[in-house]
Design an enzyme around this catalytic site. Sequence first.
Site, short mmCIF file in Angstrom:
data_model
loop_
_atom_site.label_atom_id
_atom_site.label_comp_id
_atom_site.label_asym_id
_atom_site.label_seq_id
_atom_site.Cartn_x
_atom_site.Cartn_y
_atom_site.Cartn_z
N ASP A 139 2.04 -0.18 -4.97
CA ASP A 139 1.52 0.80 -3.94
C ASP A 139 1.18 0.39 -2.32
O ASP A 139 0.56 -0.50 -1.49
CB ASP A 139 0.21 0.69 -4.47
CG ASP A 139 -0.86 1.61 -3.49
OD1 ASP A 139 -0.03 2.73 -2.40
OD2 ASP A 139 -1.68 2.50 -3.28
N ASP A 315 3.83 5.20 2.31
CA ASP A 315 3.28 5.41 1.23
C ASP A 315 3.59 5.10 -0.21
O ASP A 315 4.30 6.32 -0.46
CB ASP A 315 1.96 5.43 1.26
CG ASP A 315 0.92 5.20 -0.18
OD1 ASP A 315 1.15 4.28 -1.01
OD2 ASP A 315 -0.16 6.56 0.21
#
Length: 427
Positions: A139, A315
């Site tokens: 992530d 992201d």
Amino acid sequence: MHLSTAFPLATLAFLATANPLVDVASRTGQAIPISKHHLYRRADWTVNATLIQEKVINSVAKIHRGFDIYEKNTGSVHPLASGRLRSKRATGNDLLTDDNARLWYGTISVGTPAQEFTGMASVLCTPKPRLTLPAVDFDTGSSDLFLPGPACDKSCDGHTKYEPGSSAKNLGKPYTFAYADGSTVSGTRYEDTVTIAGLTATQSLGASSTYSTGFNHDRFPADGLMGMAFQSLSAYDASPPFQSLMTQNQALKPVFGFKLAKSGSELYLGGTNNSLYTGDFTWVNVTEPAHWQVELGGFMVNDTSTTVNKAAIIDTGTTQVVGDPDTVSSIYKQIPGAKSAPEFGDGIYTIPCNFNTPFGLTFAGKTFQIDPATFNLGNTSPDACLGGLSGNADVSEDFWIVGDVFLSNVYTAFDVGNKRVGFATLA
Ligand SMILES: *[C@@H]1O[C@H](CO)[C@@H](O)[C@H](O)[C@H]1NC(C)=O
Ligand SMILES: *[C@@H]1O[C@H](CO)[C@@H](O)[C@H](O)[C@H]1NC(C)=O
Ligand SMILES: *[C@@H]1O[C@H](CO)[C@@H](O)[C@H](O)[C@H]1NC(C)=O
Ligand SMILES: *[C@@H]1O[C@H](CO)[C@@H](O)[C@H](O)[C@H]1NC(C)=O
């Protein structure tokens, strides 16, 4: 309560003995194959738009929580955290959302490494050899590593647990991450040897004793999560895993690259895998080293370009591209047949399933097209499909979130050393 105070990581004494197993001098980089898991697709490949909407909300909440952590760690308000947004947010200790609609995950190993390292499947941990390695969701929108711990309750069932062995040091510091649904991930912090694609570092990590519902095995196929942004976003205020690898493996190039695509997805540590892209990178500087935040110059829809010059947070943990409601609405107005779909939530739009309007995002003067097949997230009804761009009032004028709908179309380099992001054409 916020979790922790800073603690010093890599000492020189450690560096002298770092990683005897890997010949770092000869190493140029290491690839980790990664898998993708669609939880928002139903068996018939129609899309669960409700879940997508939950995910947009969770992604935005995750970014806002990062702003809180940044403020705790640095003593300064994050430049993108306007007064209005700050007052709307919950205060506190949470970092990560149950960001579960699309995950990119691969394996790492934690614990004292065994003698032979020949590949991911042969890494052992002491005291108990483990055949299954924990898989983590990579992530770039957060900065901490956590896994299910040895004492985790039923909430961790189905996940591979981290068993602290002889190399583990219990830091005796608790952590709690609260989630939008009211559940929490909490546990105790450890320092241990973490091996990722053959590279080893001593690393701060969380051994969870409770997992939130969003991390239940049926919703979250990875075992844990590995944050890949900057230390100012670390709720532990500790060096994030990749930065630890950099500090403790001097030969490692301070860059990692992602290919996130239908097949052959890969995280490359220590550079970029040049067989996966063509041409040069278009580089964009990070404007605030917390998230991977860069300037989005604008976008192009059906040959019409529009300048926006807004912050964009790159992201891998977000599925869609999320923008402010007005700009998003103006984009869908240029897409024939696109419709607002409030039945699925604010800011959600449907597009015709044969959608083929050219749409791209512009960084540093270069527009990267989003393949219509990537933009189309699947059927919401026989003749409507969900669009890969959503509006969200909580990102407001301040920033966009650029997730997998865009990232699946490019090879992305995250240059930690020079604090910049590069996009190149997929090979
Ligand atoms: C780069 O990607 C190719 C294609 O997926 C793969 O075969 C190769 O092993 C990767 N390179 C390295 C150094 O891992
Ligand atoms: C869609 O996702 C929501 C949220 O996870 C879930 O509650 C619901 O059952 C799903 N609906 C369908 C029809 O799959
Ligand atoms: C990006 O940052 C580098 C290093 O700080 C600087 O030299 C360069 O001019 C910056 N580029 C742009 C386009 O601002
Ligand atoms: C592009 O814009 C033109 C003019 O508005 C429109 O007629 C056409 O349908 C659009 N094409 C696509 C593929 O969206």
